[in-house]
Design a protein around this motif. Structure first.
Motif, short mmCIF file in Angstrom:
data_model
loop_
_atom_site.label_atom_id
_atom_site.label_comp_id
_atom_site.label_asym_id
_atom_site.label_seq_id
_atom_site.Cartn_x
_atom_site.Cartn_y
_atom_site.Cartn_z
N ALA A 85 22.83 5.52 -24.62
CA ALA A 85 23.67 4.69 -23.74
C ALA A 85 24.49 5.59 -22.83
O ALA A 85 25.04 6.60 -23.29
N THR A 86 24.58 5.23 -21.56
CA THR A 86 25.34 6.04 -20.61
C THR A 86 26.69 5.44 -20.27
O THR A 86 27.48 6.04 -19.56
N SER A 87 26.94 4.27 -20.78
CA SER A 87 28.25 3.63 -20.55
C SER A 87 28.94 3.45 -21.88
O SER A 87 28.30 3.29 -22.92
N ARG A 88 30.26 3.45 -21.81
CA ARG A 88 31.03 3.26 -23.04
C ARG A 88 30.72 1.91 -23.65
O ARG A 88 30.56 0.91 -22.95
N ILE A 89 30.63 1.88 -24.98
CA ILE A 89 30.33 0.65 -25.72
C ILE A 89 31.46 0.42 -26.72
O ILE A 89 31.82 1.33 -27.46
N ILE A 90 31.98 -0.79 -26.74
CA ILE A 90 33.00 -1.07 -27.75
C ILE A 90 32.31 -1.18 -29.11
O ILE A 90 31.12 -1.52 -29.19
N VAL A 91 33.04 -0.91 -30.15
CA VAL A 91 32.46 -0.79 -31.48
C VAL A 91 31.70 -2.05 -31.89
O VAL A 91 30.62 -1.98 -32.48
N SER A 92 32.24 -3.20 -31.55
CA SER A 92 31.61 -4.46 -31.96
C SER A 92 30.26 -4.67 -31.28
O SER A 92 29.47 -5.51 -31.71
N GLN A 93 29.97 -3.92 -30.23
CA GLN A 93 28.72 -4.05 -29.48
C GLN A 93 27.81 -2.85 -29.67
O GLN A 93 26.81 -2.73 -28.95
N ILE A 94 28.15 -1.98 -30.60
CA ILE A 94 27.48 -0.68 -30.69
C ILE A 94 26.00 -0.81 -30.98
O ILE A 94 25.22 0.08 -30.65
N PHE A 95 25.57 -1.92 -31.57
CA PHE A 95 24.15 -2.11 -31.88
C PHE A 95 23.51 -3.20 -31.02
O PHE A 95 22.50 -3.78 -31.41
N ARG A 96 24.10 -3.44 -29.87
CA ARG A 96 23.48 -4.39 -28.93
C ARG A 96 22.47 -3.62 -28.09
O ARG A 96 22.82 -2.72 -27.33
N SER A 97 21.21 -3.94 -28.23
CA SER A 97 20.15 -3.15 -27.60
C SER A 97 20.29 -3.11 -26.09
O SER A 97 19.94 -2.11 -25.45
N ALA A 98 20.83 -4.17 -25.49
CA ALA A 98 20.97 -4.21 -24.03
C ALA A 98 21.98 -3.19 -23.52
O ALA A 98 22.02 -2.91 -22.32
N ALA A 99 22.79 -2.62 -24.40
CA ALA A 99 23.78 -1.63 -24.00
C ALA A 99 23.16 -0.25 -23.78
O ALA A 99 23.83 0.65 -23.29
N TYR A 100 21.89 -0.08 -24.15
CA TYR A 100 21.24 1.23 -24.10
C TYR A 100 20.31 1.33 -22.92
O TYR A 100 19.57 0.40 -22.61
N ASP A 101 20.36 2.48 -22.25
CA ASP A 101 19.63 2.66 -21.00
C ASP A 101 18.30 3.37 -21.17
O ASP A 101 17.38 3.18 -20.36
N TYR A 102 18.22 4.23 -22.14
CA TYR A 102 17.00 5.02 -22.34
C TYR A 102 16.50 4.85 -23.77
O TYR A 102 17.29 4.89 -24.72
N TRP A 103 15.18 4.73 -23.89
CA TRP A 103 14.56 4.51 -25.20
C TRP A 103 13.42 5.49 -25.39
O TRP A 103 12.66 5.76 -24.46
N GLY A 104 13.28 5.99 -26.62
CA GLY A 104 12.13 6.79 -26.97
C GLY A 104 10.94 5.88 -27.25
O GLY A 104 11.06 4.66 -27.26
N GLN A 105 9.81 6.49 -27.56
CA GLN A 105 8.57 5.73 -27.70
C GLN A 105 8.40 5.12 -29.07
O GLN A 105 7.55 4.29 -29.26
N GLY A 106 9.21 5.49 -30.05
CA GLY A 106 9.12 4.90 -31.38
C GLY A 106 8.23 5.70 -32.31
O GLY A 106 7.25 6.32 -31.90
N THR A 107 8.60 5.68 -33.58
CA THR A 107 7.80 6.31 -34.62
C THR A 107 7.72 5.36 -35.80
O THR A 107 8.72 4.77 -36.21
N LEU A 108 6.52 5.18 -36.34
CA LEU A 108 6.28 4.17 -37.37
C LEU A 108 6.65 4.71 -38.76
O LEU A 108 6.18 5.79 -39.15
N VAL A 109 7.44 3.94 -39.47
CA VAL A 109 7.77 4.23 -40.86
C VAL A 109 7.19 3.11 -41.71
O VAL A 109 7.50 1.94 -41.49
N THR A 110 6.36 3.48 -42.67
CA THR A 110 5.76 2.51 -43.58
C THR A 110 6.16 2.87 -45.00
O THR A 110 5.90 3.99 -45.45
N VAL A 111 6.79 1.94 -45.68
CA VAL A 111 7.21 2.15 -47.06
C VAL A 111 6.36 1.26 -47.94
O VAL A 111 6.49 0.03 -47.92
#
Length: 125
Positions: A97-123
Motif C-alpha cells: 500500500a502506498t497510502s496510509r491506512i487506518i488500523v481498522s482498514q489494514i486488511f481491506r484489499s482495496a487499500a493496496y496498490d501493488y500485488w504479487g502473483q501469489g504462491t499456493l499453499v496446500t495443507v
C-alpha cells in the motif's frame, strides 16, 4: 514489483516460510501485507507490517501461528507459518500500500496498490 514464493504441500501441523521480494518500492510505501484466497472465497488479509513505523498486525485466525517479519526496509518480507491446518490452504499473496491506512482498514484489499502473483499453499495429509 512484488514476488511471492515459498508455497508448497505440507502436512497438517507443519510449517512453511513465505517470502515476498519487493523491488522498486519507494519511501512512499506505507505497508506490506499478506493476503490469502481460498477457492471460492474473497481475499483475506492475515498479516501486515507497516513500512512506516514497523507496526505489525494479524488477523485473529493466524495470530498465534503466523509471524510476519523483515530484516530491513529494502529486504524481503517473510511470513513464517507454523501449525498449519487444512483450512489454511489457499493462494497467498503479498501486497503493498502506498497510502496510509487506518488500523481498522489494514486488511481491506482495496487499500493496496501493488500485488504479487501469489504462491499456493496446500495443507493436506
Amino acid at each position: 514489483q512484488l514476488q511471492a514464493c515459498g508455497g508448497g504441500l505440507v502436512q497438517p501441523g507443519g510449517s512453511l516460510r513465505l517470502s515476498c521480494a519487493a523491488s522498486g518500492l519507494t519511501d512512499d510505501t506505507y505497508a506490506i501485507s499478506w493476503f490469502r484466497q481460498a477457492p471460492g472465497q474473497e481475499h483475506e488479509g492475515i498479516a501486515c507490517i507497516s513500512r512506516h513505523d514497523g507496526g505489525i498486525y494479524y488477523d485473529h485466525g493466524v495470530r498465534d501461528r503466523f509471524t510476519i517479519s523483515r530484516h530491513n526496509l529494502e529486504g524481503p518480507v517473510y511470513l513464517q507459518m507454523n501449525g498449519l491446518r487444512p483450512e489454511d490452504t489457499a493462494v497467498y499473496y503479498c501486497a503493498a500500500a502506498t497510502s496510509r491506512i487506518i488500523v481498522s482498514q489494514i486488511f481491506r484489499s482495496a487499500a493496496y496498490d501493488y500485488w504479487g502473483q501469489g504462491t499456493l499453499v496446500t495443507v493436506s495429509s
